[in-house]
Design a protein around this motif. Structure first.
Motif, PDB file in Angstrom:
ATOM      1  N   ALA A 201     -33.048 -11.899  -1.353  1.00  0.00           N
ATOM      2  CA  ALA A 201     -31.688 -12.339  -1.064  1.00  0.00           C
ATOM      3  C   ALA A 201     -31.652 -13.721  -0.417  1.00  0.00           C
ATOM      4  O   ALA A 201     -30.722 -14.043   0.319  1.00  0.00           O
ATOM      5  N   GLY A 202     -32.685 -14.557  -0.685  1.00  0.00           N
ATOM      6  CA  GLY A 202     -32.637 -15.942  -0.252  1.00  0.00           C
ATOM      7  C   GLY A 202     -31.638 -16.716  -1.091  1.00  0.00           C
ATOM      8  O   GLY A 202     -30.846 -16.126  -1.841  1.00  0.00           O
TER       9      GLY A 202
ATOM     10  N   LYS B  43     -36.775 -18.147   8.000  1.00  0.00           N
ATOM     11  CA  LYS B  43     -37.751 -18.451   6.963  1.00  0.00           C
ATOM     12  C   LYS B  43     -38.309 -19.831   7.259  1.00  0.00           C
ATOM     13  O   LYS B  43     -37.557 -20.754   7.603  1.00  0.00           O
ATOM     14  N   VAL B  44     -39.620 -19.976   7.134  1.00  0.00           N
ATOM     15  CA  VAL B  44     -40.255 -21.252   7.421  1.00  0.00           C
ATOM     16  C   VAL B  44     -39.894 -22.247   6.323  1.00  0.00           C
ATOM     17  O   VAL B  44     -40.130 -21.996   5.139  1.00  0.00           O
TER      18      VAL B  44
ATOM     19  N   ASP C 222     -33.450  -6.774  -0.365  1.00  0.00           N
ATOM     20  CA  ASP C 222     -34.309  -7.631   0.445  1.00  0.00           C
ATOM     21  C   ASP C 222     -34.961  -6.778   1.522  1.00  0.00           C
ATOM     22  O   ASP C 222     -34.321  -5.894   2.099  1.00  0.00           O
ATOM     23  N   ARG C 223     -36.215  -7.073   1.810  1.00  0.00           N
ATOM     24  CA  ARG C 223     -36.933  -6.270   2.793  1.00  0.00           C
ATOM     25  C   ARG C 223     -36.537  -6.625   4.224  1.00  0.00           C
ATOM     26  O   ARG C 223     -36.782  -5.850   5.153  1.00  0.00           O
ATOM     27  N   ALA C 224     -35.929  -7.812   4.419  1.00  0.00           N
ATOM     28  CA  ALA C 224     -35.518  -8.240   5.759  1.00  0.00           C
ATOM     29  C   ALA C 224     -34.117  -7.738   6.083  1.00  0.00           C
ATOM     30  O   ALA C 224     -33.381  -7.287   5.206  1.00  0.00           O
TER      31      ALA C 224
ATOM     32  N   ARG D 189     -28.531  -4.288  -0.312  1.00  0.00           N
ATOM     33  CA  ARG D 189     -29.320  -3.396   0.531  1.00  0.00           C
ATOM     34  C   ARG D 189     -30.428  -4.205   1.206  1.00  0.00           C
ATOM     35  O   ARG D 189     -31.400  -4.617   0.563  1.00  0.00           O
ATOM     36  N   GLU D 190     -30.245  -4.457   2.497  1.00  0.00           N
ATOM     37  CA  GLU D 190     -31.281  -5.140   3.263  1.00  0.00           C
ATOM     38  C   GLU D 190     -32.206  -4.098   3.878  1.00  0.00           C
ATOM     39  O   GLU D 190     -31.994  -2.900   3.752  1.00  0.00           O
TER      40      GLU D 190
END
Length: 410
Positions: free
Chosen positions: A8-9, A38-39, A30-32, A127-128
């Motif tokens: 989901a970036g 984010k770097v 997204d897993r976050a 869904r995060e």
């Protein structure tokens, strides 16, 4: 779910928003849990604003009103000989009246800005905190996504893979293996109290002779902060046995043009590393029932390291081709190659130009020559500026008169 987006970036969020705008439902995973960091370098080019406008005309102005961003009016290039080349994004700009052509915003803020738009769309099932640990292709061609306990999360007719530079799917299924000649190693840290920043928030790119073929950046941020980092081709890091963390600290502490500016600066938090798969090589972006977006598609600019706008461009085209595939019930590699063509038709000329400029970093004298010429060559300076904007360079690069102007300095 017919269309599923993994990540989901900016690329994944853009794809979801375009699908929603066209009336298509989709699942975004997204897993976050957002907001999340984010770097990154945190610079938002004019191309980003253009892509926001394609989602919704009101979004650029909405971003400009956010307190967690700064308007940026240009770039300061520092050649290996120390020559400064100031390239405003807009000639004769007026910060008091003009719209900024670029912004600088931490990724934790910008990505969440997009996610807030996602949350407003009922067509998007977002869904995060959902970790997709495995994927498998079913006999009918659909993709099945599994969680850490092998439980099924979803199945999809077409999968849009936008889960970043470390994407397991892109590596294992898409064949995007790490190639040191087309990969950049980077470090980023946040500082407070860096002096000498441009009053109009120009971003800085320093091409320091002792650090070539890498470069150092300084991007101003709200609240007196700055994003400071370095990037170098992974091939060069290995060949020269460069320790990037030590090198970054040494440059900030000892370089004549920087040590005074960092003498009283305070580093905020740790130095964090990241890898950038560069778009200096044309790679396949699709396959049976899947599309690769953004960093997962190795679309990062080889010269500037900018990847947000390219992720959003690929997200827009991925939404278009996913919808076409669903309408045609055709998810074959042959059909989805139309996505590759669309993305590269938009980006490839610019990626080639950036690759050529990246190659200059191996020849400091030549880079110095270009910088000196650009200082007195409006066409060359404007071309460099346009690399960071949404002015399409493709037609310009096809015109013989363009190269004549470059040579004559007009």
């Amino acid at each position: 779910m017919t269309i599923c987006i993994l990540g989901a970036g900016p690329g994944g969020a853009t794809a979801a928003l375009h699908l929603a705008r066209a009336g298509h439902r989709c699942l975004l995973l997204d897993r976050a849990t957002f907001p999340r960091d984010k770097v990154c370098g945190d610079a938002l080019s004019g191309k980003v604003l253009s892509e926001l406008r394609r989602i919704d005309e009101a979004l650029p102005a909405k971003l400009a009103a956010e307190p967690a961003q700064l308007p940026s009016w240009g770039i300061d290039f520092y050649a290996p000989n120390g020559r400064r080349l100031a390239v405003p994004f807009k000639p004769h700009y007026n910060p008091a009246t003009d719209r900024a052509a670029g912004h600088i915003s931490k990724r934790i803020d910008f990505d969440n800005f997009l996610i807030e738009e996602v949350r407003r769309r009922p067509e998007i099932d977002f869904r995060e905190n959902t970790d997709v640990a495995a994927h498998e292709q079913l006999p009918d061609g659909r993709w099945r996504l599994l969680g850490p306990d092998k439980q099924e999360i979803a199945t999809a007719d077409v999968l849009l893979v936008a889960n970043g530079a470390q994407s397991n799917f892109a590596r294992v299924v898409g064949g995007h293996v790490l190639e040191p000649a087309h990969h950049c190693a980077g470090l980023r840290a946040y500082y407070r109290g860096v002096t000498g920043l441009h009053p109009d928030n120009f971003i800085e790119l320093h091409f320091i002779k002792e650090f070539l073929p890498g470069y150092l950046w300084i991007f101003p941020l709200p609240d007196g902060q700055a994003n400071v980092g370095v990037g170098m081709l992974s091939e060069a890091v290995a060949k020269k046995k460069v320790k990037l963390r030590e090198r970054l600290d040494e440059i900030l502490r000892t370089h004549p043009a920087l040590k005074g500016r960092f003498a009283t600066a305070e580093r905020l938090g740790p130095v964090r590393g990241f890898g950038l798969p560069l778009g200096s090589k044309r790679r396949p972006l699709s396959g049976p029932s899947y599309l690769l977006l953004g960093d997962a598609g190795s679309l990062i600019d080889p010269f500037s390291g900018e990847g947000i706008s390219h992720a959003m461009v690929s997200g827009r085209h991925a939404a278009d081709w996913a919808a076409r595939a669903v309408a045609a019930r055709n998810f074959t590699p042959e059909f989805l190659k139309g996505y590759d063509a669309a993305v590269y038709n938009r980006l490839w000329q610019e990626l080639r130009l950036s690759r050529a400029m990246q190659c200059l970093l191996g020849y400091p004298w030549l880079f110095n020559f270009i910088a000196n010429r650009a200082a007195n060559n409006p066409t060359l300076a404007e071309t460099i500026s346009n690399m960071f904007l949404d002015l399409d360079l493709r037609e310009r690069l096809r015109q013989p008169s363009f190269y004549l102007k470059l040579l004559l300095g007009k």
